[in-house]
Design a protein around this motif. Structure first.
Motif, PDB file in Angstrom:
ATOM      1  N   GLN A 225       4.355  -6.374  -5.605  1.00  0.00           N
ATOM      2  CA  GLN A 225       5.420  -6.195  -5.780  1.00  0.00           C
ATOM      3  C   GLN A 225       6.492  -7.828  -5.591  1.00  0.00           C
ATOM      4  O   GLN A 225       5.482  -8.549  -4.405  1.00  0.00           O
TER       5      GLN A 225
ATOM      6  N   ARG B  74      -5.360   5.916  -0.660  1.00  0.00           N
ATOM      7  CA  ARG B  74      -4.257   4.982  -0.647  1.00  0.00           C
ATOM      8  C   ARG B  74      -4.433   3.976  -2.081  1.00  0.00           C
ATOM      9  O   ARG B  74      -5.432   3.638  -2.189  1.00  0.00           O
ATOM     10  N   ASP B  75      -3.371   3.863  -2.683  1.00  0.00           N
ATOM     11  CA  ASP B  75      -3.189   2.499  -4.001  1.00  0.00           C
ATOM     12  C   ASP B  75      -2.212   1.122  -3.481  1.00  0.00           C
ATOM     13  O   ASP B  75      -1.780   1.267  -2.144  1.00  0.00           O
ATOM     14  N   ASN B  76      -2.725   0.497  -3.828  1.00  0.00           N
ATOM     15  CA  ASN B  76      -2.364  -0.478  -3.758  1.00  0.00           C
ATOM     16  C   ASN B  76      -2.252  -2.082  -4.566  1.00  0.00           C
ATOM     17  O   ASN B  76      -2.334  -1.568  -5.772  1.00  0.00           O
ATOM     18  N   GLY B  77      -1.153  -2.848  -4.672  1.00  0.00           N
ATOM     19  CA  GLY B  77      -0.134  -2.678  -5.672  1.00  0.00           C
ATOM     20  C   GLY B  77       0.203  -3.750  -4.592  1.00  0.00           C
ATOM     21  O   GLY B  77       0.174  -4.835  -3.641  1.00  0.00           O
TER      22      GLY B  77
ATOM     23  N   GLN C   9       6.405  -4.870 -10.397  1.00  0.00           N
ATOM     24  CA  GLN C   9       5.417  -3.859  -9.445  1.00  0.00           C
ATOM     25  C   GLN C   9       4.372  -4.100 -10.177  1.00  0.00           C
ATOM     26  O   GLN C   9       4.227  -3.443 -11.480  1.00  0.00           O
ATOM     27  N   TRP C  10       3.082  -3.256  -9.614  1.00  0.00           N
ATOM     28  CA  TRP C  10       1.806  -3.248 -10.297  1.00  0.00           C
ATOM     29  C   TRP C  10       1.283  -3.036  -9.119  1.00  0.00           C
ATOM     30  O   TRP C  10       1.211  -2.983  -8.353  1.00  0.00           O
ATOM     31  N   THR C  11       1.129  -1.687  -9.715  1.00  0.00           N
ATOM     32  CA  THR C  11      -0.779  -0.746  -8.690  1.00  0.00           C
ATOM     33  C   THR C  11      -2.715  -1.205  -8.601  1.00  0.00           C
ATOM     34  O   THR C  11      -1.976  -0.919 -10.677  1.00  0.00           O
TER      35      THR C  11
ATOM     36  N   ASN D 116       0.781  -1.210   0.187  1.00  0.00           N
ATOM     37  CA  ASN D 116      -0.110  -0.174   0.185  1.00  0.00           C
ATOM     38  C   ASN D 116       1.164   1.446  -0.458  1.00  0.00           C
ATOM     39  O   ASN D 116       1.566   1.106   0.555  1.00  0.00           O
ATOM     40  N   LYS D 117       0.866   2.630  -1.098  1.00  0.00           N
ATOM     41  CA  LYS D 117       1.355   2.891  -0.679  1.00  0.00           C
ATOM     42  C   LYS D 117       0.184   4.336  -0.324  1.00  0.00           C
ATOM     43  O   LYS D 117      -0.647   4.421  -1.605  1.00  0.00           O
TER      44      LYS D 117
ATOM     45  N   THR E  70      -4.058   1.736  -9.062  1.00  0.00           N
ATOM     46  CA  THR E  70      -4.035   2.715 -10.072  1.00  0.00           C
ATOM     47  C   THR E  70      -3.613   2.940 -11.438  1.00  0.00           C
ATOM     48  O   THR E  70      -4.191   3.231 -12.456  1.00  0.00           O
ATOM     49  N   SER E  71      -2.977   2.021 -12.237  1.00  0.00           N
ATOM     50  CA  SER E  71      -2.699   1.920 -13.029  1.00  0.00           C
ATOM     51  C   SER E  71      -3.774   1.548 -14.336  1.00  0.00           C
ATOM     52  O   SER E  71      -3.056   1.893 -15.264  1.00  0.00           O
TER      53      SER E  71
END
Length: 107
Positions: free
Chosen positions: A27, A22-25, A39-41, A3-4, A43-44
């Motif tokens: 790694q 809060r973006d989730n992804g 890495q993938w998020t 999370n970022k 929001t991408s």
């Protein structure tokens, strides 16, 4: 899963232009070196307005209270290295290409 909290325009869901999300992804990390291999998020490849989680006033206005519209439930790497991810508030699963990071499909 990672999370970022990031600055994000939340106007599409009724939030502030200079909001926080809060973006989730996911790694993949080389344990020996700590290098991030993939890495993938969310929001991408997803837009806020695709989700079903309603914006709540007071959230997303600062970095201490980010809006969290996704909630990545699970991620699984298949035998080919691609990832199947489940995203709760998007009511969605996606199949992610391990090379390019593209969503091969979303359902």
């Amino acid at each position: 899963m990672v999370n970022k909290d990031i600055p994000f325009d939340l106007r599409p869901v009724g939030g502030p232009r200079h909001g926080w999300l809060r973006d989730n992804g996911i790694q993949e990390i080389d344990i020996a070196t700590g290098e991030v291999l993939f890495q993938w998020t969310v929001t991408s490849y997803y837009k806020l307005e695709e989700g079903y989680y309603a914006f709540t006033p007071g959230w997303g206005e600062d970095s201490d209270h980010p809006f969290e519209p996704f909630v990545l439930n699970s991620a699984h790497a298949d035998s080919g290295g691609n990832y199947l991810v489940s995203i709760r508030h998007m009511s969605s699963i996606a199949y992610i290409d391990c090379q390019a990071g593209d969503a091969l499909w979303k359902f």
